[in-house]
Enzyme design. Structure first.
Site, PDB file in Angstrom:
ATOM      1  N   LYS A 182      37.464  50.059  34.514  1.00  0.00           N
ATOM      2  CA  LYS A 182      37.052  48.658  34.371  1.00  0.00           C
ATOM      3  C   LYS A 182      35.605  48.486  34.845  1.00  0.00           C
ATOM      4  O   LYS A 182      34.799  47.816  34.193  1.00  0.00           O
ATOM      5  CB  LYS A 182      37.988  47.755  35.181  1.00  0.00           C
TER       6      LYS A 182
ATOM      7  N   GLN B 159      44.051  44.620  41.661  1.00  0.00           N
ATOM      8  CA  GLN B 159      44.873  45.626  40.974  1.00  0.00           C
ATOM      9  C   GLN B 159      46.306  45.630  41.516  1.00  0.00           C
ATOM     10  O   GLN B 159      46.525  45.631  42.729  1.00  0.00           O
ATOM     11  CB  GLN B 159      44.225  47.011  41.140  1.00  0.00           C
TER      12      GLN B 159
ATOM     13  N   ASP C 237      43.285  37.858  34.903  1.00  0.00           N
ATOM     14  CA  ASP C 237      44.556  38.541  34.631  1.00  0.00           C
ATOM     15  C   ASP C 237      45.593  37.582  34.044  1.00  0.00           C
ATOM     16  O   ASP C 237      46.606  38.022  33.496  1.00  0.00           O
ATOM     17  CB  ASP C 237      45.141  39.095  35.940  1.00  0.00           C
TER      18      ASP C 237
HETATM   19  N1  GUN Z   1      48.326  46.955  36.985  1.00  0.00           N
HETATM   20  C1  GUN Z   1      48.717  47.369  35.761  1.00  0.00           C
HETATM   21  N2  GUN Z   1      48.245  46.538  34.814  1.00  0.00           N
HETATM   22  C2  GUN Z   1      47.523  45.595  35.456  1.00  0.00           C
HETATM   23  C3  GUN Z   1      46.780  44.461  35.013  1.00  0.00           C
HETATM   24  O1  GUN Z   1      46.687  44.141  33.827  1.00  0.00           O
HETATM   25  N3  GUN Z   1      46.180  43.744  35.989  1.00  0.00           N
HETATM   26  C4  GUN Z   1      46.267  44.060  37.290  1.00  0.00           C
HETATM   27  N4  GUN Z   1      45.658  43.281  38.174  1.00  0.00           N
HETATM   28  N5  GUN Z   1      46.948  45.092  37.728  1.00  0.00           N
HETATM   29  C5  GUN Z   1      47.575  45.860  36.809  1.00  0.00           C
END
Ligand code: GUN
Length: 293
Positions: free
Chosen positions: A52, A96, A119
């Site tokens: 990311k 995350q 998110d």
């Molecule tokens: N862990 C797995 N997928 C995601 C996501 O889309 N966002 C976040 N914050 N954590 C994740």
């Protein structure tokens, strides 16, 4: 043999669009900013956070990467989230998931400024998805699945979509998204999960099967009717002594046997994964646009 749906190529088209949006925002003096917070050192989470951050750099966005120790307390994490809420250069915040066990994830999500919740996990964004208010944020993986279907010319409207999995990150929001009264949606959606009876019977009635259960090779040829479209959200590590890292990544779909029957299928890696990151960037740009008004 199924047609391969190339998530990397479709994500590249999305990035070409986003670069134009970013250039316009920059000409107005706005550099979209994303903060990614990782607590602990789960290797898969570290890998996601790295990709990311790298993508932010490629797009020349403002990127904040916060890596906090596994011993971080709830109060410390809340304090960091509140700092980011106040930081005018940060338009999007992602913490995350999953965090270490001393962290109450729900409380962290509720502490996010919903306008920065790229998110789409905050209750107010979940509510906006339910009521069809486009000012909210929709979770990135569901958005990526929908975009893959649209860009590869699959008819979603009126189709029977069976979603395997009911998680807060994928299954549930994906079902809501695809049943909305909107272009790229209007599907008949069924959600099946670990407690579903007659699961294979239900998935065999699908025009589109979307697997998001987090179990390697769960969906077999027997789960899919001839000519169905199969989207594989899973990213599972399986031991493989012949692979350079000692493991390889496989999806929730037993690819080889299902590809024999499907009309189109996404690979793992190179399917949904690249789209999820593209949608995160898209949500960040949407957040920066909304916050600059
Ligand atoms: N862990 C797995 N997928 C995601 C996501 O889309 N966002 C976040 N914050 N954590 C994740």
């Amino acid at each position: 043999m199924a047609k391969l749906i190339d998530g990397r190529a479709i994500a590249d088209n999305v990035y070409a669009e986003l670069r134009r949006d970013i250039a316009m925002l920059k000409s107005d003096g706005i550099t979209p900013g994303l903060a990614v917070v990782l607590v602990g050192d789960d290797p898969a989470s570290r890998a996601y956070v790295r990709s990311k951050d790298k993508m932010c750099r490629d797009l020349e966005l403002h990127s904040v990467k916060l890596e906090l120790p596994a011993t971080t307390t709830q109060e410390e994490l809340l304090a960091r989230v509140e700092e980011l809420n106040r930081d005018p250069n940060v338009h999007g915040i992602l913490v995350q998931s999953p965090p270490p066990k001393q962290i109450d994830e729900g409380a962290i999500v509720r502490a996010l400024n919903p306008a920065k919740d790229v998110d789409g996990f905050h209750p107010s964004n979940v509510a906006k998805l339910v009521i069809g208010d486009d000012s909210g944020f929709v979770p990135c993986t569901p958005l990526g699945c929908q975009r893959l279907l649209i860009e590869s010319g699959m008819e979603v409207s009126g189709a029977h979509v069976v979603v395997l999995g009911r998680s807060m990150i994928v299954g549930k929001p994906l079902a809501l998204l695809l049943m909305r009264k909107a272009t790229g949606a209007n599907a008949t959606v069924t959600v099946v999960h670990s407690r579903s009876r007659n699961l294979a019977e239900i998935t065999r009635s699908a025009d589109i099967v979307i697997a998001a259960i987090g179990q390697a090779n769960f969906v077999k040829a027997d789960h899919v009717r001839q000519g169905a479209v199969v989207i594989d959200v899973g990213i599972n590590r399986v031991d493989d002594a012949t692979a350079p890292r000692g493991y390889r990544l496989v999806g929730d779909v037993a690819f080889d046997e299902v590809a024999e029957k499907a009309a189109a299928i996404t690979p793992v890696p190179g399917g949904v994964g690249p789209m999820t990151i593209a949608m995160l960037m898209s949500n960040t740009i949407k957040a920066s646009r909304q916050q600059s008004h």
